[in-house]
Write an enzyme that holds these catalytic residues in place. Structure first.
Site, PDB file in Angstrom:
ATOM      1  N   SER A   1       0.995  -1.209   0.099  1.00 26.50           N
ATOM      2  CA  SER A   1      -0.091   0.024  -0.054  1.00 26.50           C
ATOM      3  C   SER A   1       0.779   1.112   0.111  1.00 26.50           C
ATOM      4  O   SER A   1       0.436   2.249  -0.012  1.00 26.50           O
ATOM      5  CB  SER A   1      -1.029  -0.119   1.007  1.00 26.50           C
TER       6      SER A   1
ATOM      7  N   LYS B   1       0.194   3.625  -2.848  1.00 19.42           N
ATOM      8  CA  LYS B   1      -0.946   4.598  -2.991  1.00 19.42           C
ATOM      9  C   LYS B   1      -0.724   5.989  -3.207  1.00 19.42           C
ATOM     10  O   LYS B   1      -0.903   6.788  -3.865  1.00 19.42           O
ATOM     11  CB  LYS B   1      -1.846   4.470  -1.731  1.00 19.42           C
TER      12      LYS B   1
END
Length: 520
Positions: free
Chosen positions: A62, A65
């Protein structure tokens, strides 16, 4: 900031393999744009005895992102440019749609699509294709809170962003990341590899020293929310790029890391793919990453021109390591929270009727309680007879009521103690019209089990445990993404005759999904 103590950092790094047990990892610390610590240990693959090095690429999960949002700003412009395209994407919505900025700031109110894959019957180790992601996201009609009012982590926000960016530019996110971000930043080997099954340069491991370490199976196609693979040296280059462009008001990281607010004006903890944190009175920006077998974390302190990075090929505390490295570098003293003994009146389950979320508390000894509310257990310090808190949550007890506050999420709940036994009449067939998915509950020898069915398949049977009258918990510890949703909360509804008409199913990542009972 006190005097920078390199020896303290080196001493801590030497202890990492003993305190965070696993196959291997890599860490770095940068000060004023220069590398002051760069270290790797262990193995990238235990069976082939391939050593871990600073050049070894790993999924950054992540942490990807922020790079998706960087491409958005650099190739499209401000998020509002794509609002009309988002309205067309979420064309089935029956209520107010989120804005693209809400997506970037994790304020959309959309339920996390990885959590929803569980409700749609996904195999945790199954293949998940781009068209399946779009099918799931584009069938959504509701949010679990009004957009812009709260924070809730949602991977789907960034999956949608990737689709919108590609549609707007006519180019692939792979190309845009390479051209607009990785090349200018000098991230020589960083690459978006959407299909996790294709990455084989380093092995991620599940398990621990008790169960052993086994290669983790990942067969997900990521886009926007994860999927980038990079080495420690690539991540070092990103931090150096951030420092080199620190005085450029139009610089990409300056734009990414600006302050964000909720619709009521309160400061938000997250914006444009970055988490905001504070330590020692200093503002930090960064992000963590987790996928089965992998953990990653980076932090940057602009005021002191400091950055820390931690990357593990196992499910250990990379976030903890990166934060401790930052605190050591900043000279933030450690202090022990003063605690009092936890009264037994705390223990049990507490329900918020509006969201359907359940808080479960149990004694953890020495003035601490183990709380289950979000995606995983959190340790709470009991700081007064009727007060307890963790790094994320504060609770205050007033008799059979708990007032729960998560300031970062702009969330306040009033939770009632669950008293008494649950009726044993919950077996049946239930349907979510929004997800076009079913939940089957069976009674097998006096024990209840539930199974999810939907367009992604049929799940295993999961045990159900009663929490109180018409409230049951269904733990799911393995899902396609990591961490798993945790405990699904099932809150049953009855008519005037006392017959079950339906229920809501939810967890912190995906709250209040309505199911109706199907009469058979």
């Amino acid at each position: 900031m006190s005097k920078f103590d390199l020896s303290a950092l080196e001493t801590f790094v030497r202890t990492i393999p003993q305190h965070y047990k696993g196959p291997g990892g890599a860490v770095a610390v940068l000060k004023d744009g220069k590398v002051v610590l760069r270290h790797a240990w262990g193995f990238a693959d235990l069976s082939t005895r391939k050593a871990m090095t600073p050049e070894t690429r790993m999924p950054i999960c992540s942490v990807s992102k922020q790079f998706t949002c960087a491409v958005l700003l650099d190739s499209v412009g401000e998020p509002e440019v794509l609002d009309d395209a988002l309205a067309a994407y979420l064309d089935k919505f029956a209520e107010k749609r989120p804005s693209v900025r809400d997506l970037c700031n994790n304020q959309s109110g959309l339920r996390d699509y990885w959590a929803l894959t569980v409700l749609c019957g996904a195999d945790p180790e199954g293949v998940f294709l781009p068209e399946q992601a779009q099918s799931l996201l584009r069938r959504l009609k509701t949010t679990h809170f009004a957009p812009g009012t709260h924070y809730s982590y949602c991977n789907g926000n960034f999956r949608i962003l990737a689709d919108l960016i590609e549609q707007h530019t006519g180019r692939s996110l792979i190309e845009l990341l390479s051209e607009r971000i990785f090349q200018p930043a000098g991230m020589k080997t960083a690459e978006l590899i959407p299909d996790t099954a294709l990455f084989d340069e380093c092995t991620g491991y599940e398990g621990d020293t008790v169960r052993g370490f086994l290669p983790a199976v990942n067969r997900i196609h990521w886009m926007g929310d994860a999927g980038i693979c990079a080495s420690l040296d690539d991540m070092i280059a990103w931090e150096q790029f951030i420092d080199a462009t620190r005085d450029d008001e139009s610089g990409i990281y300056r734009r990414l890391s600006g302050l964000q607010t909720f619709s009521d004006g309160a400061a938000a903890p997250y914006g444009l793919g970055l988490k905001f944190e504070e330590t020692g009175g200093k503002r930090l920006t960064g992000h963590g990453g987790a996928l089965r077998g992998w953990r990653c974390q980076r932090w940057h302190c602009a005021d002191e021109r400091l950055s820390t990075i931690a990357m593990f090929n196992f499910e250990g505390g990379a976030s903890d390591v990166a934060f401790k490295l930052m605190n050591i570098a900043l000279g933030v003293p450690t202090s022990e929270q003063v605690r009092v003994a936890a009264d037994a009146v705390w223990f049990g389950s507490w329900l918020d009727h509006e969201t359907g979320l359940v808080l479960s508390l149990e004694d953890a000894g020495r003035g601490r309680m183990k709380a289950r509310f979000g995606t995983g257990p959190e340790m709470m310090d009991v700081v007064g007879e009727n007060e307890a808190r963790s790094s994320m949550t504060a609770i205050r007890r007033d008799g059979d009521t708990i007032h729960l506050a998560r300031e970062d999420e702009n969330l306040s709940l009033t939770m009632q103690r669950l008293k008494g036994a649950a009726k044993q009449d919950i077996a049946g067939h239930y349907r979510s019209d929004e997800l076009e998915a079913d939940l089957l509950i069976v009674d097998e020898g006096g024990a209840f089990y539930g199974a999810f069915e939907g367009f992604l398949g049929k799940s295993d049977m999961y045990s159900l445990y009663e929490a109180g009258p018409d409230v049951w918990l269904l733990p799911v510890q393995r899902s396609m993404d990591a961490p798993s949703p945790g405990e699904w909360k099932l809150v049953f509804h009855r008519d005037a005759k006392g017959e079950i008409t339906g229920m809501t199913v939810g967890c912190w990542l995906a709250r209040h999904v309505d199911y109706r009972r199907i009469q058979e």
